[in-house]
Design a protein around this motif. Structure first.
Motif, mmCIF file in Angstrom:
data_model
loop_
_atom_site.group_PDB
_atom_site.id
_atom_site.type_symbol
_atom_site.label_atom_id
_atom_site.label_comp_id
_atom_site.label_asym_id
_atom_site.label_seq_id
_atom_site.Cartn_x
_atom_site.Cartn_y
_atom_site.Cartn_z
ATOM 1 N N VAL A 153 17.409 -34.961 -55.150
ATOM 2 C CA VAL A 153 18.256 -33.903 -54.795
ATOM 3 C C VAL A 153 17.514 -32.441 -53.931
ATOM 4 N N THR A 156 15.189 -33.070 -51.204
ATOM 5 C CA THR A 156 16.164 -32.877 -49.820
ATOM 6 C C THR A 156 16.940 -31.885 -49.620
ATOM 7 N N TRP A 157 17.262 -31.146 -50.767
ATOM 8 C CA TRP A 157 18.090 -29.374 -50.200
ATOM 9 C C TRP A 157 16.865 -28.509 -50.402
ATOM 10 N N ASN A 158 15.471 -28.960 -50.542
ATOM 11 C CA ASN A 158 14.110 -27.685 -51.053
ATOM 12 C C ASN A 158 13.319 -28.206 -49.244
ATOM 13 N N LEU A 161 15.930 -26.222 -46.087
ATOM 14 C CA LEU A 161 15.209 -24.686 -46.892
ATOM 15 C C LEU A 161 14.463 -24.363 -46.714
ATOM 16 N N GLY A 184 19.473 -19.717 -50.580
ATOM 17 C CA GLY A 184 19.987 -21.592 -50.495
ATOM 18 C C GLY A 184 19.250 -22.153 -52.278
ATOM 19 N N GLY A 188 21.003 -25.035 -54.134
ATOM 20 C CA GLY A 188 20.470 -26.047 -54.806
ATOM 21 C C GLY A 188 19.957 -26.727 -56.160
ATOM 22 N N ALA A 303 15.393 -32.209 -43.836
ATOM 23 C CA ALA A 303 16.077 -32.820 -45.512
ATOM 24 C C ALA A 303 16.088 -33.854 -45.788
#
Length: 486
Positions: A153, A156-158, A161, A184, A188, A303
């Motif tokens: 997670v 993917t998020w960072n 971002l 963000g 995350g 992402a």
């Protein structure tokens, strides 16, 4: 290959040469006016990459279409320019001095970033005693699933971002980049903690706390890396890294992890907060710039690419964990691949620099394609050599590492091809294609691992090899064109 120069009729910059005037030779035999004009303009027309450049010179000299028809027997300046272009052999003079290369990058700086990507992995060495216990039903050490879920997670998020923040930085709006990271990164971290807690099962509060710290670190480190604070991040991680290296060679008290891990996490979080603090203090609306087309969905493919590559790396690491005897067996493959991102980044710069040389030194599309593919092949070979050295080194020094077989090594090197070509395509904006390929490969490898289809070690070379071939084809098709490098 140079860009064409177009000059509207009537304009005449000082950089264009003036057509020299010559008197007609005495006698009854006059030379062909076109040959005479071609000889006078030889230096200029030989360096032109398109007839329109010559037409711009003719028009800037004041030659009207009527004069051209009368003197040279062609209908207008464009027809005359095409005739001169055909009569003159192409010659492209070398620029004076070394041309500017915007893609020069220091090797040390890139290696530092690769080291920063890998150093957090040493935190699992210090944290292993805190997570000790029997393996779960899947054969994995305790808390592995929650840590893997939180890491995926976070990656993917960072990744998305970071892309959005980099876009703002590219537009010159540093304040907007800080606001993006300020909002963000905590979001995350919270999302990663919730997902890790949801899959923790009976792992206990210690595993959840470790996963929460992991998620917070990923968000804070993203802030520092995007804002160019690599050395600051390195200083904050050094105490934890030193303790982990010591733990690899001799036993250390369990309290070392309880002290060093939270200390490094707090240091990195405070440094990240300091970096985005101007966005907190700035008055609302100050320095805000709005750019059309800068949608949140534009960061989604980046992402997904981060998710897919993370899954591929973790599947390789999980195979090693299932084959090993200790929790630390999770680390060698992932550490080697992560450390290799330093040389990979530097070789991406070398590729971009090499294509600039190709643009200057080739005169046909086919020659440029060949030069580009040779450059890509050399860079990829250099990356695989670096990855091979890192795999052998980490396997030699890491305790509990399973034996390196030929099949396992082939799978790792093919995964290296997937990662480097994916990063190469992503750097040229071709992220949709590489994200689709990597996501498909990640799904196939995950299913093979979960269902134990065949031998897991045999599935990796097949999946990674197929993805590597698909991405190498994309590189040849998309990056062999000169227009992709303008």
């Amino acid at each position: 290959m140079s860009g064409s120069l177009w000059m509207p009729p009537g304009s005449r910059p000082e950089t264009l040469p003036v057509i020299p005037r010559q008197r007609a030779a005495p006698g009854w035999a006059r030379p062909d006016p076109l040959d005479e004009l071609a000889a006078r303009l030889d230096d200029f027309t030989a360096a032109a990459v398109h007839p329109d450049e010559i037409a711009a010179l003719l028009e800037s000299d004041g030659l009207s279409d009527d004069q051209i028809r009368e003197r040279y027997g062609v209908k207008n300046s464009f027809a005359l320019a095409e005739e001169l272009y055909e009569r003159t052999e192409r010659r492209y003079p070398e620029p004076e001095g070394l041309p500017h290369d915007p893609w020069r990058a220091g090797l040390i700086g890139c290696l530092l970033r690769g080291l920063l990507f890998a150093l957090p992995g040493l935190g699992y060495v210090l944290g292993a005693p805190l997570l000790a216990g029997p393996r779960d039903a899947s054969g994995l050490p305790p808390a592995t699933l929650s840590l893997l879920a939180g890491a995926l997670v976070g990656w993917t998020w960072n990744q998305g971002l970071a892309h959005r923040a980099y876009v703002w930085l590219g537009l010159g709006d540093r304040a907007a980049a800080r606001r993006t990271l300020l909002l963000g990164a905590p979001a995350g971290a919270l999302l990663g903690t919730l997902i890790a807690s949801a899959v923790a099962g009976t792992s206990g509060t210690t595993a959840i706390a470790f996963a929460a710290g992991q998620s917070c670190y990923l968000g804070a480190a993203t802030v520092l890396l995007v804002m160019g604070r690599e050395r600051t991040l390195l200083v904050a991680l050094l105490p934890m890294a030193a303790g982990a290296v010591l733990a690899l060679s001799e036993p250390v008290p369990d309290t070392a992890g309880l002290v060093l891990l939270p200390a490094s996490l707090v240091a990195v979080a405070l440094l990240a907060l300091h970096e985005v603090a101007p966005a907190i203090r700035a008055p609302k609306g100050l320095g805000v710039r709005r750019t059309t087309g800068h949608r949140l969905s534009a960061s989604l493919p980046y992402a997904l690419f981060g998710l897919a590559t993370g899954v591929l790396v973790l599947c390789t690491a999980v195979e090693d964990t299932l084959a090993g005897e200790r929790h630390s067996a999770l680390a060698p493959a992932a550490v080697a691949l992560t450390l290799s991102m330093g040389p990979a980044e530097w070789l991406l710069y070398r590729f971009r620099s090499g294509t600039l040389t190709g643009l200057r030194s080739t005169s046909t599309a086919r020659a440029f394609r060949r030069a580009t593919m040779r450059t890509a092949g050399r860079c990829l070979a250099a990356y695989l050599a670096a990855l091979l050295g890192l795999v052998l080194a980490t396997s030699a020094v890491w305790p509990g590492t399973p034996q390196i077989t030929g099949v396992r090594l082939a799978g790792l090197l093919l995964l290296g091809v997937v990662l480097w070509t994916g990063l190469l395509l992503q750097s040229f904006g071709a992220v949709l294609g590489t994200a689709a390929i990597c996501c498909t490969a990640a799904l196939a490898q995950t299913l093979a691992l979960l269902t134990h289809t065949g031998s897991p070690h045999w599935s990796a070379p097949i999946v990674h090899g197929t993805a590597a071939l698909a991405q190498a084809t994309l590189v040849c098709v998309l990056l062999g064109r000169a227009t992709a490098h303008r």
